[in-house]
Motif scaffolding. Structure first.
Motif, mmCIF file in Angstrom:
data_model
loop_
_atom_site.group_PDB
_atom_site.id
_atom_site.type_symbol
_atom_site.label_atom_id
_atom_site.label_comp_id
_atom_site.label_asym_id
_atom_site.label_seq_id
_atom_site.Cartn_x
_atom_site.Cartn_y
_atom_site.Cartn_z
ATOM 1 N N ALA A 35 0.845 -1.201 0.000
ATOM 2 C CA ALA A 35 0.000 0.000 0.000
ATOM 3 C C ALA A 35 0.877 1.247 0.000
ATOM 4 O O ALA A 35 1.889 1.311 0.706
ATOM 5 C CB ALA A 35 -0.908 0.001 1.220
ATOM 6 N N HIS A 36 0.469 2.220 -0.809
ATOM 7 C CA HIS A 36 1.182 3.492 -0.904
ATOM 8 C C HIS A 36 0.172 4.626 -0.765
ATOM 9 O O HIS A 36 -0.869 4.613 -1.414
ATOM 10 C CB HIS A 36 1.871 3.640 -2.266
ATOM 11 C CG HIS A 36 2.908 2.615 -2.533
ATOM 12 N ND1 HIS A 36 4.218 2.758 -2.144
ATOM 13 C CD2 HIS A 36 2.822 1.415 -3.165
ATOM 14 C CE1 HIS A 36 4.901 1.692 -2.527
ATOM 15 N NE2 HIS A 36 4.077 0.862 -3.140
ATOM 16 N N GLU A 37 0.510 5.597 0.081
ATOM 17 C CA GLU A 37 -0.279 6.822 0.173
ATOM 18 C C GLU A 37 0.564 7.924 -0.431
ATOM 19 O O GLU A 37 1.702 8.158 -0.004
ATOM 20 C CB GLU A 37 -0.612 7.139 1.631
ATOM 21 C CG GLU A 37 -1.599 6.159 2.227
ATOM 22 C CD GLU A 37 -2.124 6.604 3.570
ATOM 23 O OE1 GLU A 37 -2.150 7.829 3.840
ATOM 24 O OE2 GLU A 37 -2.514 5.728 4.343
ATOM 25 N N VAL A 38 0.020 8.588 -1.445
ATOM 26 C CA VAL A 38 0.780 9.612 -2.147
ATOM 27 C C VAL A 38 -0.110 10.800 -2.477
ATOM 28 O O VAL A 38 -1.325 10.665 -2.627
ATOM 29 C CB VAL A 38 1.418 9.065 -3.447
ATOM 30 C CG1 VAL A 38 2.475 8.010 -3.147
ATOM 31 C CG2 VAL A 38 0.376 8.490 -4.378
ATOM 32 N N ASP A 39 0.522 11.947 -2.584
ATOM 33 C CA ASP A 39 -0.156 13.146 -3.072
ATOM 34 C C ASP A 39 0.196 13.279 -4.537
ATOM 35 O O ASP A 39 1.377 13.244 -4.905
ATOM 36 C CB ASP A 39 0.308 14.386 -2.293
ATOM 37 C CG ASP A 39 -0.160 14.352 -0.851
ATOM 38 O OD1 ASP A 39 -1.332 13.987 -0.622
ATOM 39 O OD2 ASP A 39 0.642 14.675 0.041
ATOM 40 N N VAL A 40 -0.817 13.408 -5.381
ATOM 41 C CA VAL A 40 -0.594 13.462 -6.822
ATOM 42 C C VAL A 40 -1.241 14.698 -7.424
ATOM 43 O O VAL A 40 -2.264 15.177 -6.944
ATOM 44 C CB VAL A 40 -1.136 12.196 -7.525
ATOM 45 C CG1 VAL A 40 -0.435 10.949 -7.011
ATOM 46 C CG2 VAL A 40 -2.641 12.060 -7.356
#
Length: 163
Positions: free
Chosen positions: A13-18
């Motif tokens: 799982a990855h949490e990113v701001d895009v």
């Protein structure tokens, strides 16, 4: 403008701001450093950027990053390793189903999706599916033969099975 998203790539799982304008392939390559997914035409025509989204082949250049929020993404990096190649990777090598290799990740993921849905597709079905991706270097015979070979290998139906 940015958006906070969560996506699972190859089981992590990855949490990113895009940026709202980014595509899934942008996030995979630029943010998550999953550079096995290549960028070709950026119009969804060539299939070079094919990944599995929730188990189904999809063009990562056509999916906005925000649309991938909450989904499971599988890239070529999730198939196998040099020490333990996936049956598709081994078959592509045996059948010399690549030359320059640029399109190969897309073909591998397309084939992985096919074999997951149809573990023993007939040759006509394989040819039909393979026709959706472009290769400028090889005849498609080696690619088709490799997929037929992998369909006969144990574990080829799921990308995480390493045979």
């Amino acid at each position: 403008m940015t958006e906070h998203i969560t996506l699972t790539v190859n089981g992590v799982a990855h949490e990113v701001d895009v940026d709202l304008r980014w595509t899934l392939v942008d996030v995979l390559r630029l943010v998550l450093r999953q550079t096995g997914t290549h960028v070709g035409c950026e119009h969804g025509v060539c299939g070079t950027c094919t990944v599995l989204v929730d188990g189904l082949p999809a063009r990562a250049c056509l999916i906005l990053a925000g649309q991938a929020d909450g989904h499971e993404i599988e890239t070529v990096e999730g198939l196998g390793t040099a020490e333990h190649p996936h049956p598709l990777q081994a078959a592509f090598s045996r059948h010399r189903a690549l030359q320059c290799g640029f399109c190969t990740p897309g073909f591998l993921m397309l084939a992985a999706g096919l074999l997951r849905e149809e573990p023993r597709p007939d040759p006509a079905r394989i040819r039909d599916v393979v026709a959706s991706n472009l290769c400028r270097c090889t005849a498609y015979d080696g690619i088709i033969a490799a997929i037929e070979d992998a369909a006969g290998s144990a574990g080829a139906g799921h990308p995480r099975d390493l045979g």
